[in-house]
Design a protein around this motif. Sequence first.
Motif, PDB file in Angstrom:
ATOM      1  N   ARG A   3       0.836  -1.205   0.000  1.00 52.50           N
ATOM      2  CA  ARG A   3       0.000   0.000   0.000  1.00 52.50           C
ATOM      3  C   ARG A   3       0.872   1.256   0.000  1.00 52.50           C
ATOM      4  O   ARG A   3       0.551   2.248  -0.651  1.00 52.50           O
ATOM      5  CB  ARG A   3      -0.912  -0.008   1.227  1.00 52.50           C
TER       6      ARG A   3
ATOM      7  N   ARG B 147       4.001   1.635  -1.208  1.00 53.96           N
ATOM      8  CA  ARG B 147       4.680   1.871  -2.484  1.00 53.96           C
ATOM      9  C   ARG B 147       3.751   1.710  -3.680  1.00 53.96           C
ATOM     10  O   ARG B 147       4.200   1.746  -4.835  1.00 53.96           O
ATOM     11  CB  ARG B 147       5.869   0.916  -2.620  1.00 53.96           C
ATOM     12  N   LYS B 148       2.426   1.453  -3.389  1.00 57.72           N
ATOM     13  CA  LYS B 148       1.399   1.347  -4.413  1.00 57.72           C
ATOM     14  C   LYS B 148       1.678   0.216  -5.396  1.00 57.72           C
ATOM     15  O   LYS B 148       1.515   0.346  -6.604  1.00 57.72           O
ATOM     16  CB  LYS B 148       1.235   2.675  -5.154  1.00 57.72           C
ATOM     17  N   SER B 149       2.149  -0.924  -4.826  1.00 53.50           N
ATOM     18  CA  SER B 149       2.366  -2.113  -5.649  1.00 53.50           C
ATOM     19  C   SER B 149       1.100  -2.951  -5.695  1.00 53.50           C
ATOM     20  O   SER B 149       0.219  -2.822  -4.837  1.00 53.50           O
ATOM     21  CB  SER B 149       3.517  -2.951  -5.069  1.00 53.50           C
ATOM     22  N   LYS B 150       1.012  -3.816  -6.694  1.00 54.53           N
ATOM     23  CA  LYS B 150      -0.142  -4.701  -6.829  1.00 54.53           C
ATOM     24  C   LYS B 150       0.096  -5.954  -5.988  1.00 54.53           C
ATOM     25  O   LYS B 150       0.721  -6.901  -6.445  1.00 54.53           O
ATOM     26  CB  LYS B 150      -0.382  -5.058  -8.289  1.00 54.53           C
TER      27      LYS B 150
END
Length: 748
Positions: free
Chosen positions: A72, A74-77
Motif C-alpha cells: 500500500r 509503495r502502491k504495488s499490486k
Amino acid sequence: MAESGPTSPADRQQANALLRRLLPADSAAQDASNGPPESAGSRPPPTATPAPPVLTRRKRGQATTAACGACRKRKSKCDGRRPTCSICRDRGTVCEFDTHAAETHTQALKRKYNELKSQKSAFEQVYEVLRSRSDEEAEEVYRRIRRGADASSILRHVNYGDLLVQLAVVPEARYRYEFPYLPDMPPFLRRPDNAYLDSEVYECALRGPPAPATQHEPEGVSAVGGAVARDPYLKPYLATTVVHPWLDSVKPSKWTNVSTDDVLMRKILHDYLLFDYDSFTFFQKDFFLEDMATENHRFCSELLVNAVLCIGSFCHRGLQGRAEFWNPKNIGYQFLAEAKRLFETESEFEAPLRVPGDPDWERKQREWEQRRLMTIQAALLINLAYNLNGSDKIGWRYTSRALEMANDVQLLGPALEHYGPEMQRARAYTAWGLFCWQILVCYHYLQPPLIREPPQIPLPDPLQDPQWYGELWVKYPMSQSLWPTFHGLLFKAKAEFWSIVNEIALLSFSRRRSPARLPVDQILRFYNRLSTWLHNLPEPLTPKQAVLPQHLKLHMHYNNVVFDLVTPILGHGAIAVGQSGQTPRDIYMEAVTNFETVIRLYYLRHSFEAADSFLLHFLGLLNHMTMTAIETSKGSSFLESRRSTLLLLSKGIHDQSRSFFVASAILRLQLSAMRPEDVGLLRQFVKLEEDQLMLGSLEQALHTNWPVYEIGLEAKAVMREQGRMLANSLASLTLQPSNPPTPSHSPT
C-alpha cells in the motif's frame, strides 16, 4: 523589462523562507525503487551483472481483498498471500497485514473499532467485579474503596486472589485425585497386557512425575510450550482456561433476550467450549465466535447462540441448581425455552421462490441455506439438552427434523461448487457432526441408523491441514504456555470410528425385531477393523499418550463397542483371532479391563466433578457390571477392590447429578440395587441427600427410551422387550413405600 530578484539581504531571507528546502532522497527508498546509481566508473561488466529476480505477478483480473502495508505504501499490486506476499518476498521487505484473511480494510476498521469499544477501563472492571463476584468478595472490594485504594490496586488484588485460587486447585506438580476406600489400582487391572498402565498419565498420576530429560514427550509438545511441557499430565483439565482471540470480545446480550449479563454468559460460553465442544462438535467454533463478535450472520444466529448457552449452562459450575431443568428461574431453562421458540420459526422458514428474471434469487437461496445450516446445528444441541434432562423421547424429534433439513440443503452429499471454502468447511463440520451424533444415539438405543452412508464430503488429514479444523487452545494455571486439545485429530478419529459402528448397527438393528446375531466371521472382521483403527490413531490419542477427558472417552467408546460386539460368541473358545491367537473371551476380558482402567485414569487426573455429558453412561454401565461382579465373587480376594470401584463410580454419578437431571435418576436406581453396607460406606465419601435414598418419585417424570444397563446388544434387547427400561424401572420404585430402601441385588 523583467523584474529582477531581491537584492537586499532582508529580501533574500524573506524569499528563502517561502521556498521548500530540498533534501537528498533516502538511500533505502532509492535502493528499493530504482536500484544503485550507475556511473561509468562503477558499472560492473556485463558478465558480472546478476539476472534480475523474477517477480511473481497476479494474474490479470485476480482480486485481492486487502493489500499488505508495504504494498500500500509503495502502491504495488499485492497478491494478498500470507504470511508474506510475493512482492515483499522478492524485494526482501517486511510484509505485515492490518486485516484478517478475507477481510477488507473497511471491515478491519470496523472490527478494531468494536474491539476498542469492548475494552474496559479500570473503573469499569472494578464495577464488573462488584456486580459479578460473591457478596463476600464485593464487600471486601467496597471496603478497599472506602479506605482510599485506587482502581488499579484493587484489580491487582483481585487478580492476585484469583491466582491463589488457581494455586489451591493445582498446588504442586505431584497433585492428583485419590480413589475412595482403596487408594491403589485394583490388582485385577494390573495385567501385563494392559497398555493403559504403560501410559504417561498413569506414570504421572500414581508414580509421580518422571525425570523430564528421560521422558518421551507427546507429539506437538515442542511446538507448543517448549521441550518439557507436561501440564496436561500433572494438572486437571477443569482448571484450564480456553484461549481464543474472539472469546473476550463477544457480547451474547446482542444475540439473546434471556439475559443482559455479558460477563456471566461469556463464562457459560467458555465452559461450553472447554467441556462439551470436543465431545459433540456440530459447528466450526472459529467462524461462530468471529461472527458473534462482529455481529455477522453467516455462521451465527440468535437461535444457535441460545442453544449453545443452554448446553453451557449445564457445564458452568457457578450456576446453582443447574440440573433443575423444570425451574423457570433456572437460566438454562430460559435459554432452552428461547431456543425452542426461535426454532419453531426458523425450521418453518421456506426456501425462496425462483421467480423468472429475479437477479437476486441465487443470493436469497444461499442466505436461506446458511440459515438452514445454523438451524440444523441448533436442533442437535436442543436434542442433547433434552437427553441430559431425561426427556430423549421428546428431544429425538429435533434430530429427525434436522435430518429433513439436511436433505433440503444437500448437506450429506458432495461439496457444492457455488460455496466458498469457509462455507464448505462449515457444511462439512455439520454433516459429520450430524452423522456421528445419530449413530451414537441409535447404537445405544438399539435403533437402526437414520443415515446409511457417511457424508460424501471427505475430511482432510489433520496433520497435513490442521488449520482446516481450527485448534482449541487451553492454558493451565501457573503456566505461560498454551496447550492444544488436538481437536482436528480427535474429530477425524471419531468420524472414522463411528463410520465402522454405523455399519455394525445397520446389520444388527431393525425397527421390527430384536438385534440380529451377526455371524462369527463377520463379528471378527468388525473387530479387526476396530483394532486396526485403534493401532492407527495419531500419537496424542494413543493409549500411551491420551490424557485429556475427550481423548480418554474415545477409548471408553472403543472398549464398550468391542465387548458388546464379542459377547454373543464368548462360547466359541476354539476361535483364534488375528496373529496374537486371542479367543473371543480373551478379547472380552481385555476390553472390560481396559474400560475400567481408562475410567480410573480419567478420575485420577481430572476427577468426575466437571460436567461431562457422555461420561455418565460409562459410569452407570461399569457400576452395573461391578455390582454384578460383587454378587458373583463372594469370598474372592478381589471383593474389596470391586467395592472400591463401586464407591468410586457411585461418587462420580453423584457428582454428575449436580449438572444433569438424568444422573439423579440413574443414581436413585443404582442406590436401590446396592447393599446397605455399601450405601453406608458411600456416605463416608459423598453427602447423600435424604431424597436420594427414598423410594419415592423424582421431582420430574422421565420421558426416556434409555435401556437399563446390560452387557451385549442381545441382552439389552431382552431387557427392553421385558419393559425394563430406565424410566419403567425407576417408576416401579415409586410404588414402594417412601422409606429408606432395603436394596435388592438384581442387576439394574
